[in-house]
Design a protein around this motif. Structure first.
Motif, PDB file in Angstrom:
ATOM      1  N   THR A 263       0.837  -1.192   0.000  1.00  0.00           N
ATOM      2  CA  THR A 263       0.000   0.000   0.000  1.00  0.00           C
ATOM      3  C   THR A 263       0.878   1.252   0.000  1.00  0.00           C
ATOM      4  OG1 THR A 263      -0.061   0.144   2.409  1.00  0.00           O
ATOM      5  CG2 THR A 263      -1.760  -1.202   1.350  1.00  0.00           C
ATOM      6  N   THR A 264       0.264   2.384  -0.290  1.00  0.00           N
ATOM      7  CA  THR A 264       0.875   3.692  -0.070  1.00  0.00           C
ATOM      8  C   THR A 264       0.186   4.270   1.163  1.00  0.00           C
ATOM      9  OG1 THR A 264       1.220   4.004  -2.435  1.00  0.00           O
ATOM     10  CG2 THR A 264       1.307   5.971  -1.056  1.00  0.00           C
ATOM     11  N   SER A 265       0.953   4.775   2.133  1.00  0.00           N
ATOM     12  CA  SER A 265       0.336   5.144   3.404  1.00  0.00           C
ATOM     13  C   SER A 265       0.854   6.489   3.916  1.00  0.00           C
ATOM     14  CB  SER A 265       0.583   4.067   4.456  1.00  0.00           C
ATOM     15  OG  SER A 265       1.966   3.935   4.725  1.00  0.00           O
ATOM     16  N   TYR A 266       0.078   7.033   4.870  1.00  0.00           N
ATOM     17  CA  TYR A 266       0.436   8.306   5.504  1.00  0.00           C
ATOM     18  C   TYR A 266      -0.094   8.278   6.936  1.00  0.00           C
ATOM     19  CZ  TYR A 266       1.187  13.337   6.023  1.00  0.00           C
ATOM     20  OH  TYR A 266       1.635  14.574   6.435  1.00  0.00           O
ATOM     21  N   HIS A 267       0.721   8.742   7.874  1.00  0.00           N
ATOM     22  CA  HIS A 267       0.312   8.803   9.277  1.00  0.00           C
ATOM     23  C   HIS A 267      -0.400  10.130   9.536  1.00  0.00           C
ATOM     24  CE1 HIS A 267       2.398   5.232  11.007  1.00  0.00           C
ATOM     25  NE2 HIS A 267       3.079   5.351   9.886  1.00  0.00           N
ATOM     26  N   TYR A 268      -1.627  10.034  10.058  1.00  0.00           N
ATOM     27  CA  TYR A 268      -2.439  11.233  10.284  1.00  0.00           C
ATOM     28  C   TYR A 268      -3.256  11.053  11.564  1.00  0.00           C
ATOM     29  CZ  TYR A 268      -5.751  15.023   9.273  1.00  0.00           C
ATOM     30  OH  TYR A 268      -6.508  16.184   9.328  1.00  0.00           O
ATOM     31  N   GLN A 269      -3.080  11.974  12.503  1.00  0.00           N
ATOM     32  CA  GLN A 269      -3.843  11.969  13.755  1.00  0.00           C
ATOM     33  C   GLN A 269      -3.744  10.623  14.477  1.00  0.00           C
ATOM     34  OE1 GLN A 269      -5.818  14.779  14.972  1.00  0.00           O
ATOM     35  NE2 GLN A 269      -4.550  15.809  13.424  1.00  0.00           N
ATOM     36  N   GLY A 270      -2.529  10.047  14.462  1.00  0.00           N
ATOM     37  CA  GLY A 270      -2.312   8.785  15.147  1.00  0.00           C
ATOM     38  C   GLY A 270      -2.805   7.564  14.398  1.00  0.00           C
ATOM     39  N   LEU A 271      -3.213   7.746  13.150  1.00  0.00           N
ATOM     40  CA  LEU A 271      -3.737   6.652  12.342  1.00  0.00           C
ATOM     41  C   LEU A 271      -2.846   6.403  11.136  1.00  0.00           C
ATOM     42  CD1 LEU A 271      -7.460   7.837  12.305  1.00  0.00           C
ATOM     43  CD2 LEU A 271      -6.513   6.011  13.741  1.00  0.00           C
ATOM     44  N   GLU A 272      -2.798   5.160  10.668  1.00  0.00           N
ATOM     45  CA  GLU A 272      -2.120   4.830   9.415  1.00  0.00           C
ATOM     46  C   GLU A 272      -3.183   4.717   8.324  1.00  0.00           C
ATOM     47  OE1 GLU A 272       0.243   1.299   9.537  1.00  0.00           O
ATOM     48  OE2 GLU A 272       0.820   1.647  11.618  1.00  0.00           O
ATOM     49  N   VAL A 273      -3.149   5.634   7.374  1.00  0.00           N
ATOM     50  CA  VAL A 273      -4.131   5.642   6.296  1.00  0.00           C
ATOM     51  C   VAL A 273      -3.483   5.015   5.061  1.00  0.00           C
ATOM     52  CG1 VAL A 273      -5.742   7.034   4.959  1.00  0.00           C
ATOM     53  CG2 VAL A 273      -5.097   7.752   7.273  1.00  0.00           C
ATOM     54  N   HIS A 274      -4.098   3.965   4.532  1.00  0.00           N
ATOM     55  CA  HIS A 274      -3.515   3.189   3.437  1.00  0.00           C
ATOM     56  C   HIS A 274      -4.371   3.314   2.177  1.00  0.00           C
ATOM     57  CE1 HIS A 274      -0.536   0.804   5.839  1.00  0.00           C
ATOM     58  NE2 HIS A 274      -1.328   1.233   6.817  1.00  0.00           N
ATOM     59  N   LYS A 275      -3.682   3.445   1.030  1.00  0.00           N
ATOM     60  CA  LYS A 275      -4.338   3.576  -0.277  1.00  0.00           C
ATOM     61  C   LYS A 275      -3.596   2.743  -1.321  1.00  0.00           C
ATOM     62  CE  LYS A 275      -7.168   6.342  -1.062  1.00  0.00           C
ATOM     63  NZ  LYS A 275      -8.641   6.330  -1.004  1.00  0.00           N
TER      64      LYS A 275
END
Length: 602
Positions: A263-275
């Motif tokens: 996945t491609t991911s980004y850490h935001y507000q303590g969450l790992e967001v995956h796309k």
């Protein structure tokens, strides 16, 4: 805020999709003892039958999932590549300056069927017979035809009678369009599924062995042969107003296997967001988060003028980078890491002020020079009403009186989670009944995702043989503390990562539960050119549901936005599932928009 539905909660499992029959099929797999992956596959096959105006076996799908056994998130890419014969010269020799949005010229390798099989093989537990039987049942015995599907068939009926004869045999009843709500059957598609199943089971008793045999039946067996024969020998009327043979061959299908990717991911507000990666538009969601990190959205207030302006201006910058930089990373150097870099986005954020931007402003990651292909004016549609509809590459058929006021939704989505923590999100699309004629004997059409590639060489999304055209399909998976917490998606073409962003921000920043977040005010920018032909754009335009308060609308207009109100409950169909491992609860929500998306949880 008055909700139309409650957030559903349970402990066993949850399914949310854009059709109630698909959600029910998915839950039936969980009840049988299957996991979230089995449920997703069954729901995906049912969507191919009951939403034929939005997807089919000849289409495409990105699938993002979290396997609780391995603790790993991954993507199965069901976006098939362009044929080996699909070169810029091949289109220029036909006198074309762009890839048409309908017909067989923009057909890619059908990726959806193979991607669902791979998900079943690698992560599922049930047999092919178990997961495909609901789809066979609906195709053979019938299902209630959705109003939008009935509208599309009615508008396209002259085309089906005069040119696309096999589509007429599939979708017309005694030569007439079927009524909305009537019982619709597709015996040819049922026969295709049944033959694949027979050949799979004849290959042996093993579950994985049967799944691989099913893949062979589709991609190197009778399905590929039927596609090859039809495209090689039949000239088909398309959006150009002329007839063309297709470029896709049986060899193209035979050499393809769906890849599994990181996945491609980004850490935001303590969450790992995956796309999914930049062969989709998925990273644009992450870029918007990277830009929004520099603003106090909570202090602005949900759906305030400050909030709507800020989110919209960040979307414009992120989508401008999509236009300049995204493409198949197997063929192009796509600077994803640089595009998500916090310093890069801090500089980009400085471009935002209290006025609506009027220009398309891509950035220069790593100091590279952005490239936006030249947009020619749209070719004027000509001929009958169905010809006007074919000139737009979107699947929806919109009556002329509504063309300027109604949102053009498209695609399907499904999300599933189970009590073990397995979680899946997918956005099936392509191969819809408006895309191209039904292949004789198969009961389904090919997809037209090739329309999204440019003939302008040198761009990351430029056409090349064997290359994936950049797709708009974009499911989302969110992890925390090494476990899946949220999965969601929506129909909507280019707007998917704006409508799901609004849902995500409402949930994360304002504490709304999943259903309340799904039902928040929906809006999107029309600033960036559409990925679909004829690639139109409306700089500074925001489409927003009419329930937006008048003072907020007035303030947005004062800031230079061209506010275009659309009917309430018309933008998107967000479907979501989530889990709270600490509380031992599973949650689900489905948008009331379109009156067909439903969630089930127990």
């Amino acid at each position: 805020m008055v909700m139309t539905r409650p957030e559903l909660r349970g402990t066993f499992g949850a399914v949310s999709s854009t059709h109630w029959l698909a959600s029910a099929a998915g839950m039936a797999m969980l009840e049988t003892g299957g996991n979230a992956f089995d449920a997703a596959v069954a729901a995906g096959f049912v969507l191919q039958v009951v939403e034929p105006h939005l997807n089919g076996p000849g289409g495409d799908v990105p699938i993002i999932g979290f396997d609780a056994r391995t603790g790993r998130a991954s993507v199965i890419c069901g976006q098939g590549p362009m044929p080996l014969a699909a070169t810029p010269a091949a289109f220029h020799d036909l006198g074309l300056t762009r890839i048409p949005g309908s017909g067989v010229l923009p057909a890619t390798v059908p990726g959806a069927f193979g991607a669902w099989l791979k998900l079943l093989e690698e992560h599922g537990t049930l047999t092919l017979r178990q997961v495909i039987s609901p789809a066979i049942g609906y195709a053979a015995d019938g299902y209630p035809l959705l109003p939008r599907a009935a509208e599309a068939i009615e508008v396209l009926a002259p085309l089906f009678r005069e040119e696309w004869a096999e589509s007429g045999r599939t979708y017309l009843v005694n030569g007439a369009p079927p009524a909305a709500g009537s019982r619709m059957r597709n015996p040819a598609l049922a026969s295709t599924y049944q033959r694949i199943l027979r050949e799979a089971e004849a290959a042996g008793a093993g579950r994985e062995q049967q799944i691989r045999a099913a893949h062979a039946a589709f991609y190197s067996g009778f399905v590929a042969e039927a596609i090859d024969t039809h495209l090689r020998h039949t000239e088909i009327l398309d959006a150009t107003g002329r007839r063309h043979r297709g470029l896709l061959t049986g060899d193209d299908l035979a050499r393809w296997m769906p890849p599994t990717e990181n996945t491609t991911s980004y850490h935001y507000q303590g969450l790992e967001v995956h796309k999914p990666g930049p062969w989709s538009q998925g990273p644009v969601f992450l870029q918007q988060l990277a830009l929004l990190e520099g603003f106090d959205l909570t202090a602005m207030g949900l759906d305030s003028a400050d909030y709507l302006h800020t989110v919209t201006e960040c979307a414009k910058l992120a989508y401008a980078d999509r236009e300049a930089w995204y493409g198949d990373p197997d063929f192009s150097d796509v600077p994803v890491t640089a595009l998500l870099d916090r310093d890069y986005n801090e500089q980009r954020r400085k471009l935002i002020d209290d006025r609506a931007a009027a220009e398309l402003r891509p950035g220069s990651p790593r100091g590279l020079e952005p490239r936006i292909p030249r947009l020619d004016g749209p070719e004027p549609p000509h001929g009958a009403e169905w010809q006007r509809q074919l000139s737009a590459g979107l699947p929806t058929v919109v009556p002329p009186v509504l063309a300027r006021t109604e949102a053009r939704g498209d695609t399907c989505c499904l999300t599933v989670t189970d009590r073990h923590g397995n979680t899946v999100a997918a956005t099936p699309s392509g191969g819809w009944l408006k895309s191209s004629p039904v292949i004789p004997g198969l009961g389904f059409a090919l997809g037209t995702r090739g329309q999204m590639a440019w003939l302008d060489q040198g761009h990351p999304n430029a056409l090349a043989p064997g290359k994936r055209p950049r797709t708009t399909l974009s499911p989302t998976l969110v992890l925390a503390d090494g476990r899946a917490r949220l999965a969601f998606g929506t129909p909507g073409g280019d707007q998917q990562d704006q409508w799901t962003l609004g849902f995500f921000l409402a949930h994360v920043h304002f504490g709304l539960d999943l259903q309340r977040a799904v039902e928040t005010l929906a809006f999107h920018s029309e600033h960036v050119p559409s990925s679909f032909t004829p690639r139109t754009s409306q700089p500074r335009t925001i489409r927003i549901e009419r329930r937006c308060p008048d003072p907020v609308t007035a303030e947005l207009r004062r800031r230079g936005h061209e506010v275009e109100p659309v009917p309430d409950w018309s933008l998107g169909k967000v479907c979501a599932v989530g889990s709270d491992p600490d509380a031992g609860l599973i949650r689900a929500a489905a948008s009331p928009r379109g009156e067909q998306a439903y969630a089930i949880a127990r």
